[in-house]
Structure formats: structure tokens, C-alpha cells
Design a protein around this motif. Structure first.
Motif, mmCIF file in Angstrom:
data_model
loop_
_atom_site.group_PDB
_atom_site.id
_atom_site.type_symbol
_atom_site.label_atom_id
_atom_site.label_comp_id
_atom_site.label_asym_id
_atom_site.label_seq_id
_atom_site.Cartn_x
_atom_site.Cartn_y
_atom_site.Cartn_z
ATOM 1 N N TYR A 191 -116.742 -93.327 109.352
ATOM 2 C CA TYR A 191 -117.060 -94.205 108.255
ATOM 3 C C TYR A 191 -118.104 -95.163 108.918
ATOM 4 O O TYR A 191 -119.205 -95.276 108.054
ATOM 5 C CB TYR A 191 -116.023 -95.011 108.093
ATOM 6 N N THR A 194 -121.414 -93.188 108.937
ATOM 7 C CA THR A 194 -121.746 -92.681 107.488
ATOM 8 C C THR A 194 -122.088 -91.157 107.499
ATOM 9 O O THR A 194 -123.101 -90.768 107.086
ATOM 10 C CB THR A 194 -123.003 -93.364 106.968
ATOM 11 N N ARG A 196 -121.650 -87.659 106.292
ATOM 12 C CA ARG A 196 -121.553 -87.119 105.152
ATOM 13 C C ARG A 196 -121.137 -85.396 105.524
ATOM 14 O O ARG A 196 -122.084 -84.570 105.703
ATOM 15 C CB ARG A 196 -122.712 -87.010 104.227
#
Length: 293
Positions: A191, A194, A196
């Protein structure tokens, strides 16, 4: 001599008329028995009539329908809450294994250096199940390995005359807590970085649970060959697991979706993967060193 009124005209003796029975003190209100004293219970036909009358009562039907609707509504709520936190379909995917996959995956966990392609295979944008793709993570091997580790820990403690239900429960709970903490740390790192990717909690739980295979091999070797054999196998399985984690997580976390990010973000993602891999030998040693003496 005069005759009593109880004698007939021909001199034969007759019983006097019996006095009527006294009225009962309380009325019999039970529907299943006769109102006469000493009577037998009502017959089966009367009981069936009473049951049919009860079932035919509109109020009883409404009550039964209302109870059924409440039970159905409660069942729907339970299923809804269960699917909210745990997707059954996703969970089935991680247990879609067969014997050939399990054998090949165990060999990959112990000897990962000769494996070339680490990409997860897809079919129509849907990942193939583990039984069709060796690179797909599964939860069957971690679950069975965890149970085997707990049983092996109990056997090792029993050989050393240190077995007790409390110690065995402590080993199981400690191993489970470490995996949960590791998964939470990875989720927090993903998290913050970040990332993806398609990594979910089940993926991280599978990758974290593969360490139990190395733990089992280390403890078994320690019981058979002593502490020297334990440390040799511990070093081999730890290095193999580190290599497996780096290649698997790096392929999943640093996929095509994350290649367009900045260099600093990609470096952070790489550090996260290396940190997760480097943490594995410490957990394996902490959970197994006390079982070998």
C-alpha cells in the motif's frame, strides 16, 4: 310380616337403585380425553382432527410463513457477510490442485534455481488454476505443511520428553501469528509503495506459507542427523525459499502495470520484495531451533 319395598311381588330380592354419581369438583378441559371420569384417551382420529384443525388455522399458517421468511432472511444475511469478507470462488481457485502439481511444486520449492519461466499463465484474462500452471500460488501446500509442522513439532517434543498440550498449542499459535504478521506487513508495504498488481491477501498468504516446507525438512533432518544436519538443510531451504520468493513476487509486483512508474517507486518495490525474502530464514530458524537438540 311386611316386606321391604326392595322385594318383588314373588318374594325375589332385587338391588336397590344406585345413587347418582356426585358432580366432579373441576371440569375436564383437556381436548385429548373424554369429559367422563375414568374414560380412556381420545382415539387417533380425534388427535388427527385436532392436528388438521391446527394446521388449517389461518393464524398458524401466517406464523409458520413468517418464521420461514425470517430463517431465509437470516441465511441470506450470513451468506452475504461471508462473501463480503471471504470470496468462496477465489478460495476455491487456490485449492484447485492435483497430485502432479503438488509434486512439481514441492520440487520447485526445494530446487528453484533451474526454473526459467516465472510468469503466471492466463486464459482470457483469467489466471489458470494451480493444477494447470506451476507458477500459480496455492493454499493447499501451505495448509498441509502447517498441519504437518504442528504434528512434527509434537513428535520432536515427545522424543525430547518435553511434550505437553500447552507447548504444542503454543507452537501452532506462534507459527500462525508469524504468518499473519508477515502478511499484514506485506499488505502495508504494498500500500505504501502503491504497487499496482493482482496480488491479494490469499496470494501473500500462499507465498508466506511455503516456508513450512523448509521448516519440515529442517526439523526432520535435525531429528535424524542432529544439529549439524539441521543447520545444513536450514541454509539450503532458506536460500531456496528466498530465491523463490524474489522471483515470484518480483514477477507479480513489478509487472507491466508498474513499469511505467518512477525509478524511485520501482526501487522501493524491489526493496520490499527483497525484504520479504530476507525475512524468511529468520522466521524459519525462530520456529524450528527449539525442536532440535
Amino acid at each position: 310380616m311386611a316386606y321391604h319395598s326392595g322385594y318383588g311381588a314373588h318374594g325375589s330380592k332385587h338391588r336397590a337403585r344406585a345413587a347418582p354419581d356426585p358432580p366432579p369438583l373441576f371440569d375436564d378441559t383437556s381436548g385429548g380425553y373424554s369429559s367422563q371420569p375414568g374414560a380412556y384417551p381420545a382415539s387417533g382420529g380425534d388427535v388427527a382432527f385436532n392436528v388438521n384443525h391446527l394446521l388449517g388455522d389461518p393464524m398458524a399458517n401466517v406464523a409458520m410463513a413468517y418464521g420461514s421468511s425470517i430463517a431465509s432472511h437470516g441465511k441470506d444475511m450470513v451468506h452475504k457477510e461471508l462473501h463480503r469478507f471471504v470470496s468462496v470462488n477465489k478460495l476455491k481457485y487456490f485449492f484447485a490442485v492435483d497430485t502432479a502439481y503438488v509434486a512439481k511444486k514441492l520440487g520447485l520449492l526445494v530446487f528453484p534455481y533451474t526454473h526459467q519461466n516465472w510468469e503466471v499463465q492466463y486464459s482470457r484474462d483469467v489466471p489458470l488454476p494451480p493444477r494447470q500452471d506451476l507458477n500459480a500460488p496455492d493454499l493447499y501446500i501451505p495448509t498441509m505443511a502447517f498441519i504437518t509442522y504442528v504434528l512434527l513439532a509434537g513428535m520432536a517434543l515427545g522424543i525430547q520428553k518435553r511434550f505437553s498440550p500447552e507447548v504444542l498449542g503454543l507452537c501452532a499459535s506462534t507459527a500462525l501469528v508469524w504468518v499473519v504478521m508477515e502478511v499484514l506487513a506485506l499488505l502495508l508495504g504494498l500500500y505504501l509503495a502503491t504497487v499496482r498488481s493482482d496480488l491479494s491477501t490469499f496470494h501473500l498468504l500462499a507465498y508466506s506459507g511455503y516456508k513450512y516446507v523448509g521448516m519440515i525438512l529442517s526439523v526432520l533432518t535435525g531429528l535424524l542427523l542432529g544439529s549439524s544436519g539441521y543447520y545444513v538443510v536450514l541454509a539450503w531451504t532458506s536460500s531456496a525459499l528466498m530465491y523463490f520468493i524474489v522471483r515470484s513476487l518480483r514477477t507479480a509486483a513489478l509487472g507491466p502495470d508498474s513499469m511505467g512508474g518512477s525509478v524511485s517507486r520501482q526501487r522501493l518495490q524491489l526493496y520490499l520484495t527483497l525484504g520479504a525474502a530476507a525475512f524468511q530464514p529468520l522466521i524459519i530458524y525462530w520456529l524450528t531451533f527449539h525442536l532440535v537438540r
